[in-house]
Design an enzyme around this catalytic site. Structure first.
Site, PDB file in Angstrom:
ATOM      1  N   ASP A   1       0.919  -1.043   0.313  1.00  0.00           N
ATOM      2  CA  ASP A   1       0.021   0.124  -0.093  1.00  0.00           C
ATOM      3  C   ASP A   1       0.617   1.094   0.053  1.00  0.00           C
ATOM      4  O   ASP A   1       2.456   1.318   0.069  1.00  0.00           O
ATOM      5  CB  ASP A   1      -0.794  -0.288   1.001  1.00  0.00           C
ATOM      6  CG  ASP A   1      -0.170  -0.649   2.317  1.00  0.00           C
ATOM      7  OD1 ASP A   1       0.672   0.080   2.665  1.00  0.00           O
ATOM      8  OD2 ASP A   1      -1.391  -0.829   3.539  1.00  0.00           O
TER       9      ASP A   1
ATOM     10  N   HIS B   1      -7.749  -4.426   9.448  1.00  0.00           N
ATOM     11  CA  HIS B   1      -7.320  -4.188   7.668  1.00  0.00           C
ATOM     12  C   HIS B   1      -6.037  -4.841   7.534  1.00  0.00           C
ATOM     13  O   HIS B   1      -5.114  -5.985   8.708  1.00  0.00           O
ATOM     14  CB  HIS B   1      -7.125  -3.095   7.900  1.00  0.00           C
ATOM     15  CG  HIS B   1      -6.308  -2.053   8.172  1.00  0.00           C
ATOM     16  ND1 HIS B   1      -6.364  -0.552   8.451  1.00  0.00           N
ATOM     17  CD2 HIS B   1      -4.770  -2.057   8.418  1.00  0.00           C
ATOM     18  CE1 HIS B   1      -5.464  -0.380   8.654  1.00  0.00           C
ATOM     19  NE2 HIS B   1      -4.282  -1.268   8.888  1.00  0.00           N
TER      20      HIS B   1
ATOM     21  N   GLU C   1      -9.852  -1.656   4.125  1.00  0.00           N
ATOM     22  CA  GLU C   1     -10.401  -1.482   5.262  1.00  0.00           C
ATOM     23  C   GLU C   1     -11.622  -2.354   5.619  1.00  0.00           C
ATOM     24  O   GLU C   1     -12.809  -2.861   4.833  1.00  0.00           O
ATOM     25  CB  GLU C   1     -11.247  -0.209   5.679  1.00  0.00           C
ATOM     26  CG  GLU C   1      -9.404   0.482   5.978  1.00  0.00           C
ATOM     27  CD  GLU C   1      -8.665   1.293   6.911  1.00  0.00           C
ATOM     28  OE1 GLU C   1      -8.879  -0.118   7.480  1.00  0.00           O
ATOM     29  OE2 GLU C   1      -8.395   1.442   7.211  1.00  0.00           O
TER      30      GLU C   1
END
Ligand code: GLP
Length: 242
Positions: free
Chosen positions: A67, A138, A143
């Site tokens: 991410d 998460h 999420e």
């Protein structure tokens, strides 16, 4: 699913570094899926030490991170690119052109996401994917939601995630509200997954993820369905599982 109990964070980091090092030695052309946050931080330090001692060679390794914050570039000290450079890549003989994160500064979010999924496809997924566990369950920045997100996407961060990440920023207003994250499909392309969990604060969410129902409300619970997951957690994190 295998669960390995470490004594504490130091022990967990040593065990994690040993597993990553073993993967690199076994296959010097490995594609490693990497994570940021505090969970893998000391393990990266131990890998650097092994490299300095001549025990590890990163020259043919490829990495893809889970991410990146939307809007933060490599020079921003809170970007995950910055974290990876400073905490690992700058200190080992990795070819930086083969280290990938979603482009936080990409002008077109859709293009960033589709490009990242294509990259994962082209690489054939990762050989070993590291994961941390968010306080709300998460993984990456997937999420809690009504459905499991399949592909790389741009996510609005949960209030609890913004609060948890507040400690890295000057003020809460500085914490980005959006991030790019690999979806569940990208994570599941991994041959092997290594989930690192440390501390009492993660004990109840770890129990929910491993023993509770598989639900997008606890994104990590989907790991129950992957064929090769090792959970490496310390005593405090496992304290509700006994
Ligand atoms: C962050 C990251 C995740 C990380 C998780 C846990 O928000 N996006 O990839 O695994 O939260 O972080 P930590 O290891 O610091 O507890």
């Amino acid at each position: 699913m295998h669960i390995i109990q470490a004594i504490d964070y130091n022990d967990l980091s040593k065990k994690a570094a040993d597993r990553i090092a073993a993967q690199i030695r076994e296959n010097p052309d490995s594609v490693l899926g990497l994570a940021t946050g505090s969970s893998p931080l000391a393990a990266y330090g131990l890998l650097i030490r092994q490299y300095e001692q001549g025990k590890l060679d990163f020259s043919r390794i490829t990495t893809v991170n889970l991410d990146e914050y939307r809007g933060l570039g490599p020079e921003n000290s809170q970007s995950y690119r910055y974290y990876m450079d400073r905490n690992l890549f700058d200190h080992v003989n990795i070819d930086k052109s083969r280290t990938f994160l979603p482009d936080g500064l990409g002008a077109d979010p859709e293009a960033v996401c589709r490009g990242y999924d294509q990259l994962l496809e082209d690489l054939g997924g990762t050989d070993l994917q590291l994961l941390g566990l968010g306080h709300n369950g998460h993984i990456g920045f997937n999420e809690p939601a009504d459905a499991f997100p399949r592909d790389t996407h741009c996510v609005n961060l949960a209030e609890s995630t913004i609060a948890a990440n507040r400690r890295f920023f000057q003020s809460e207003a500085d914490v980005p509200r959006q991030a790019y994250t690999m979806g569940i499909r990208g994570i599941f392309l991994a041959e092997k997954i290594l989930l690192l969990v440390s501390g009492q604060a993660k004990a109840s969410i770890l129990k929910a993820a491993l023993c509770g129902p598989i639900t997008p409300r606890v994104p990590a619970s989907i790991l129950q369905l992957h064929r090769d997951v090792t959970v490496l957690a310390d005593e405090a994190a496992l304290s509700e599982l006994r």
